[in-house]
Every structure is written in structure tokens, then in C-alpha cells.
Design an enzyme around this catalytic site. Structure first.
Site, PDB file in Angstrom:
ATOM      1  CG  ASP A 106      -2.123   0.895   1.002  1.00 30.29           C
ATOM      2  OD1 ASP A 106      -2.566   1.044  -0.150  1.00 30.29           O
ATOM      3  OD2 ASP A 106      -2.635   1.452   1.990  1.00 30.29           O
ATOM      4  CG  HIS A 113      -3.845  10.704   2.908  1.00 33.44           C
ATOM      5  ND1 HIS A 113      -4.824  10.612   3.871  1.00 33.44           N
ATOM      6  CD2 HIS A 113      -2.974   9.682   3.172  1.00 33.44           C
ATOM      7  CE1 HIS A 113      -4.561   9.581   4.674  1.00 33.44           C
ATOM      8  NE2 HIS A 113      -3.447   9.005   4.281  1.00 33.44           N
ATOM      9  CD  GLU A 180      -5.526   4.901   4.969  1.00 33.75           C
ATOM     10  OE1 GLU A 180      -4.848   4.206   4.204  1.00 33.75           O
ATOM     11  OE2 GLU A 180      -5.037   5.686   5.806  1.00 33.75           O
ATOM     12  CD  GLU A 182      -5.429   2.941   0.018  1.00 34.93           C
ATOM     13  OE1 GLU A 182      -4.760   2.210  -0.746  1.00 34.93           O
ATOM     14  OE2 GLU A 182      -5.160   3.097   1.221  1.00 34.93           O
ATOM     15  CG  ASP A 214      -5.316   0.476   3.994  1.00 30.55           C
ATOM     16  OD1 ASP A 214      -5.270  -0.637   4.534  1.00 30.55           O
ATOM     17  OD2 ASP A 214      -4.498   1.388   4.221  1.00 30.55           O
ATOM     18  NE  ARG A 218      -6.992   6.439  10.074  1.00 30.70           N
ATOM     19  CZ  ARG A 218      -6.344   6.288   8.928  1.00 30.70           C
ATOM     20  NH1 ARG A 218      -5.070   5.913   8.914  1.00 30.70           N
ATOM     21  NH2 ARG A 218      -6.960   6.486   7.778  1.00 30.70           N
ATOM     22  CD  GLN A 221      -2.097   3.793  10.900  1.00 28.55           C
ATOM     23  OE1 GLN A 221      -3.320   3.793  10.782  1.00 28.55           O
ATOM     24  NE2 GLN A 221      -1.301   4.350  10.012  1.00 28.55           N
ATOM     25  CE  LYS A 234      -2.875   1.953   7.439  1.00 28.33           C
ATOM     26  NZ  LYS A 234      -3.655   2.864   6.588  1.00 28.33           N
ATOM     27  CB  THR A 238      -7.183  -4.775   2.444  1.00 26.59           C
ATOM     28  OG1 THR A 238      -6.160  -4.505   3.411  1.00 26.59           O
ATOM     29  CG2 THR A 238      -7.096  -3.769   1.304  1.00 26.59           C
ATOM     30  CD  GLU A 339      -6.838  12.980   4.594  1.00 22.04           C
ATOM     31  OE1 GLU A 339      -6.883  11.805   4.193  1.00 22.04           O
ATOM     32  OE2 GLU A 339      -6.650  13.962   3.858  1.00 22.04           O
TER      33      GLU A 339
END
Lengths: 395, 395
Positions: A106, A113, A180, A182, A214, A218, A221, A234, A238, A339
Site C-alpha cells: 500500500d 492526504h 481509506e 483508494e 484500506d 487509528r 496504528q 491495518k 482490506t 482527515e
């Protein structure tokens, strides 16, 4: 015999023709192609055992000339009569994970971002980007065994987290579960150990593209990731969309990337344009919350693949690489909730409710479209996932 | 018929019996077991198609009861007459990568190693360990496609590096190519997504252990690794020994880990001892330069596997996880040259020469032994690799 009727304005017209793995009540998983609201069984259309496989890998390994040949043959076949046993309604099939995933990498290719996360986590730094960010597409290897497709529910992960006010880490379900949004790219033809793939050879190796989510815990992580990067934050899941849109369908979507300054090192340069004008949409419990534009991505997928192999690492059929979160310059173009809600400080409206991170029972659907031939648009379908409550919390 | 003579003091006596994949001029790769200086062809000894496979995966997937049954049957068989077509001299066979690698994860479980790197890279910090280090086994996913076995030469990787005095990154062959002497652990029976493996269930899932060399380009790694961890600095190659020593052979090697303080969270606790008294030896161009002791590793492999799955990540047959560099407290027990030469500042003697990092043509051999039953010792064999000059430098 039957004819496939393609509805006016369909995102799955003859300029798209994405491949997937489908089954019905009576048939085992095999290769199909989506045409309008139908699925065409390629194991019946072609006399080639690769289409009876439960993944696209054997077909992908046949290479670009064969991909072109099959695509042309499908485009020809769907203009005429077809064996009715080879045509299924999209409503009558079950879609499966389309590829057997070899290595999954990834990336982190959106400047917006990366800058937003820099501002959130390192507000004291004058430059929100790390020094390496504009010199190479930063990426990490993820877990292949937990790549799943649309419709597979995700169990909220448990793990260690340690908040700024916690003396010691605590164990429990993630309380900052995020997405996420993507795009993912699938390698059809690999490269041997000790060799390199140039950016301009991208189309000889990359078979096609999918939408990729993904999932990111948080809190897990943030505690684990120094110094070796994300792992359990993570690795629990996925999700990718079930249809792989072939690169050949993306000709009209190819654009320049944003200007890359400083100029990248020679191994990351090419003459071919591999920026992609793909528009994503993120729905949270049925409400549109973001429209991430792939067109703004700093690094192209051709550069990502070139970087992956520049040290001589082998690539293989079934390798999957994600672009990293796609975030545009506007707030409603951000592809991750960390975000979009600015670290949870600015909740967003989701219908009649507000949200920061994901709650149990929430459903996320990410869809994408791109320009197709002759002014049409093509679709990637969607990746739709529901969050189930954590298990294993009493360990 | 023939009888296998086991030399006095052999590291491959009946208490060891490691599995591997071998071929001869006349036979395809298949499953064998090493006994003394012979290889016994299990596809001839047993009527089970898993032993005719070119990897151990199908056998490993059969589970612990079957592993025990086969081991007992081999121990019985080698005391008597054997079909001479089933027995080969070790000198007459070619050994292959023993497993088809699913996901590869590398940990960082040596307190001495993590502390040494902390002192080297963050000398200003009072504690060389990161705050998370004693709370969880830190790890990252590596590249499965580049796991190779002993005897496969490694091409020096190219990539970006940026020294402290460089204005911009430069591209070229790594000038700080290093080893990491580790043990690797192979998952035989996986666990489904959404489930967790407890440390005391380790032996139901882990099939066995290998020696692992996690090649590391320190200059590439130093520039790329913030914030997502190592990628191209590691992904070009990982070498493992060709013999997988079954967990059952390691009973006499099981010891307590060093005291873990603070006490780990409950999911990392167990009653079973999974520290391992394995002694490694690193030879550089035939000269012994280090003797890393696995007995000093802080986190056990059972804890590494429990951590890997605690977030619900699936594990699979063929998953491989490395311990991270094994470094003892003494200087001549350090398992990476960046530690042994203190970042290159203190070259080591290698025969008549001195070295900091690896030069083209250098050969590294890592071997390992452990206590076996009844006062014997068992061997893991070795992983031996030569460094070839870089290619692709003119990109």
C-alpha cells in the site's frame, strides 16, 4: 440464443468490460465479464481452461497480447447472439474475490492526504510532508490473507492502544476505526528477481484496477507504528471491489499527474501518462460524505510499480498495490475519516446523525467512475462493507 | 534394501528429522526428511500425495496430529531396512525453498538489538527503546515473493539513499548492505479471519522453524522508512535454510524467555515455555564473526503469533514470521553488521581483511544448533548466500 441489452448510459458498456469471478446456485466460481446488467460466462464463450478457474490469475498470467485478444473477442461477441447458458443477470450471481493476492503493498501517493496527516500529527513542523515524500512513493507491505471483496462484513478489530493520558496501554476494540478510499492495481505479468520494471512498461505488467478500502484502526496504528510502520492497525482487513477494470478500458481516463517538483530520479520518469481521471464517491450509511478525485494523486501507479521493483524485488501475477488514501484539496474530497473529521475534532453529518469514526452496524460503500470511449463513462462498481461488533474482547 | 547409518554426533539424528524439498537429476522436487547424511524420500515411504508436492504446505495443512503420526512413523522406519530407492546421499540432492510462503512478517524481538539500534540512531534519547517496545512484539509485513533458500545468490540492490551531507537523494547500488541473523517460524495450520490464536495454542499452529537472513540495505532503509517502515531496504531478498525443523524436535530447547517487565497484556501471556535455547553462528567468508543466542530473545514466537492474530487477521498455511535480528549482550553475539561494526565506525576482522558492510563476492553462512533429546544436539543446517554485483545501475 440471447442478446445482451445494454441500458442507455450504462457504466458497463462495451468500452468497459471488467472481469470478475462469479458463481450461481448451480455453478462453481469462474471467470465472467460484466456487460450492462449481465454477466457473461467466459468459460462458455472461450475454449480455454483459464476461464474455469476460481481467480483471474491464470488468465492474467497469459499477458497483454492475450488480454487484448480476449477483449476484442468479447467486444465482437456481445454485438451478436450468445448462448443463453452463458449469460446471467447480475442479480442472479454471487461475486467473489477476483484475484488470488500474491504480495500486497500500500502506497501513500496523495499529497493532500500526506499533508493533512502531517498537519494533524506533527503540527510543530513547518513542512507537513516528510523529507522523502516528494522523492519516492512511500509504501509498505500489507497482509494478503485478509484482502476480501465487497459484501464481506468486517469485524471491528481489537488491539492495544495508548492514549495521551493513559499510563499504560489498554486492550480492547478499536475506538477509531476508519476507512481509506483508494484505487488498487493488479499485476498480471510479474518480473523476475533482480530485474526492474520501467514506468513506460506499466501496461505490459498491470492487468487492471479495482476500488480498494484500506481499513485502518487509528488508535492501534498510532501506538504500534514506530519504527517499523503499520501492522495490526491495518492487517485485519482490506476490501476490494469484485470487478477488475482492465487497463485498456482506462485509455480515456489517462492524464498527466500533477507537476512533480523536484523532478523524480530517472527510474521514476516515463513518457507515458499514467495519471488517472477517476472519481470516487464514499457513502456512509447511504449518505454521500466524500468525493475523492484520483486525478490529483501525486505519484502514478506506473511510478509505484517501478519503485517496487527498482531494488530487484520480484513481482508476481496477483500482486496488488494500493494508491493510498485519495484526498482532494477540498474538505469534501478527503478519503479518510481522520482527515474528514480532523482527527475526530470536527464530526460530520451522516443523514440525521453525526459521526467521527465508524460505529458498529455502519455501512460504507465506495464507488468510482471514469471517462470511457466516445464520451461515455465507465464504472468500477462498488466495494460495500458493514462493520460488525468486536469479538475476542475478553482475551 | 538399505539401512541409514547415522554418524556419531550427527546433528541430524532421530531426535531432529527436519523436513525439506529435494530433487535429484532424475526426480522432481518432493518432500524429504534429513537423517544423518541421507535424505529419505517421503513420497516413497508413505502413500500420501502430500509428499509428492513441491512444497511442504499440503503436509503442513494436515495438522498436528498428522505431524506427530508421520514423525513417529519415520522414527520407526529408520531403525530398519528401507527401500534403497527412497534413500539419497545429501551430496546427491538439490534442496529447494521448502514452503510456499503466504504472508511474511518480520519482528524485532531482541532487546539487545533494538537497544543497540536505538543508541546508534537516537543517541540523544535516555531510553534506547521506543515506548511500545516492551508492550508488544513490534513487527512489519515483508515481501513473500523474494523469500529464497540457501545457495541462491543475492544481487546487491539499487535504490535511493541520502546521506547527511547530500542535498538530494542519489540512486545507485546500496553501500551499506547488511545481514540480520534470525530464526523464522512457519505456520502449518492457519486461523480464520476474526479469530485469535492464544500463546498456549502455538504448537497447534506452528509447524517448525528455520534459520532466516533478513538482508537489509541500511542506506535505502534509512531514507525511505519514515513513516511507514522498511520497504525496499528489505524487500529485495530474505533467505531461509532449506530444512524446517519440526517444533516436536525442539522440546529440549524450550526455556523461559527473559523476565518480561512490565507484564504483557493477557493476550500475550501463556503457561507454556516458548523461549528457545538455539545457538546461531555467522560466518563471513568462512570466518566466524558472531554467535547470536536465541535464548536471550525478549518475545517468544508464541507471543509473535498471538500478536499477529489478535486483531482478527487470518493466518494461513505457509505464513512465515521472522524473530528479528538476534543479538546477545556481548559484542560478538550481535546478529547484524550495523551493530557489530557500530554503524560502520568499528570495522571487524574477517580473516586477513576488515569489513564494515558487505562487499561484492562476500559469502555469508548462518548455521544454528539446539539441545536435542537425551543430551544430543540437533542442527538447523545453514543458509549460505553470496553477494553478486548490482545490476540495473544505469537506469
Amino acid at each position: 440464443m440471447t442478446v445482451i441489452a445494454i441500458p442507455e448510459g450504462s457504466l458497463f458498456g462495451p468500452g468497459n468490460l471488467p472481469y470478475g469471478i462469479f458463481s450461481t446456485a448451480d455453478t462453481e466460481p469462474r471467470v465472467g465479464v460484466r456487460v450492462g446488467d449481465s454477466v457473461l460466462d467466459l468459460s462458455r464463450l472461450f475454449d480455454d481452461i483459464v476461464f474455469a478457474e476460481p481467480s483471474l490469475n491464470a488468465f492474467m498470467a497469459q499477458g497483454r497480447a492475450r488480454w487484448d485478444e480476449v477483449r476484442a473477442a468479447i467486444q465482437d461477441a456481445i454485438t451478436g447472439d450468445l448462448d443463453e447458458d452463458a449469460v446471467f443477470s447480475i442479480d442472479d450471481v454471487t461475486l467473489h474475490l477476483p484475484i488470488e493476492v500474491a504480495d500486497y503493498v500500500d502506497f501513500y501517493a496523495s499529497e493532500n492526504h500526506a499533508s493533512n496527516l502531517g498537519r494533524l500529527f506533527r503540527p510543530q513542523n513547518p513542512d507537513p510532508l516528510m523529507p522523502n515524500w516528494k522523492h519516492l512513493p512511500v509504501g509498505y507491505h500489507g497482509r494478503s490473507s485478509t484482502v476480501v471483496t465487497s459484501g464481506v462484513d468486517i469485524v471491528r478489530p481489537c488491539g492495544q492502544r495508548k492514549g495521551p493520558n493513559d499510563e499504560v496501554p489498554v486492550f480492547g476494540p478499536s475506538v477509531r476505526l476508519d476507512i481509506e478510499a483508494e484505487m488498487g492495481f493488479v499485476v498480471g505479468v510479474g518480473s523476475p528477481m533482480g530485474s526492474q520494471i520501467a514506468p513506460d512498461d506499466f501496461a505490459d505488467h498491470c492487468f487492471g484496477a479495482v476500488i480498494l478500502n484500506d481499513w485502518s484502526a487509528r488508535d492501534i496504528q498510532a501506538w504500534e507504528y514506530v519504527p517499523l510502520g503499520p501492522n495490526l492497525g491495518k492487517s485485519f482487513a482490506t476490501s476490494i471491489s469484485p470487478w477488475v477494470v482492465p487497463l485498456a478500458a482506462l485509455e480515456a481516463a489517462r492524464i498527466d499527474t500533477p507537476v512533480q517538483d523536484p523532478e523524480p530520479l530517472p527510474y521514476l520518469r516515463g513518457d507515458e501518462k499514467w495519471g488517472l481521471d477517476i472519481d470516487l464517491a464514499v457513502e456512509w450509511n447511504g449518505h454521500l460524505v466524500s468525493r475523492p478525485p484520483y486525478a490529483q494523486m501525486y505519484w502514478s501507479p506506473a511510478q509505484m510499480l517501478a519503485h517496487t521493483s527498482v531494488n530487484g524485488a520480484a513481482t508476481r501475477t496477483g500482486d496488488l498495490f494500493g494508491s493510498g488514501t485519495i484526498s482532494g484539496v477540498e474538505k469534501d474530497q478527503r478519503g479518510a475519516f481522520i482527515e474528514l473529521t480532523w482527527g475526530g475534532a470536527e464530526p460530520v453529518r451522516v443523514g440525521d446523525e453525526t459521526r467521527t469514526f465508524l460505529e458498529d452496524g455502519d455501512e460504507i460503500a465506495i464507488s468510482a467512475t471514469a471517462p470511457g470511449p466516445d464520451g461515455t463513462r465507465i464504472g468500477f462498481g462498488e466495494v460495500r462493507t458493514r462493520i460488525l461488533p468486536a469479538t475476542g474482547t475478553g482475551i
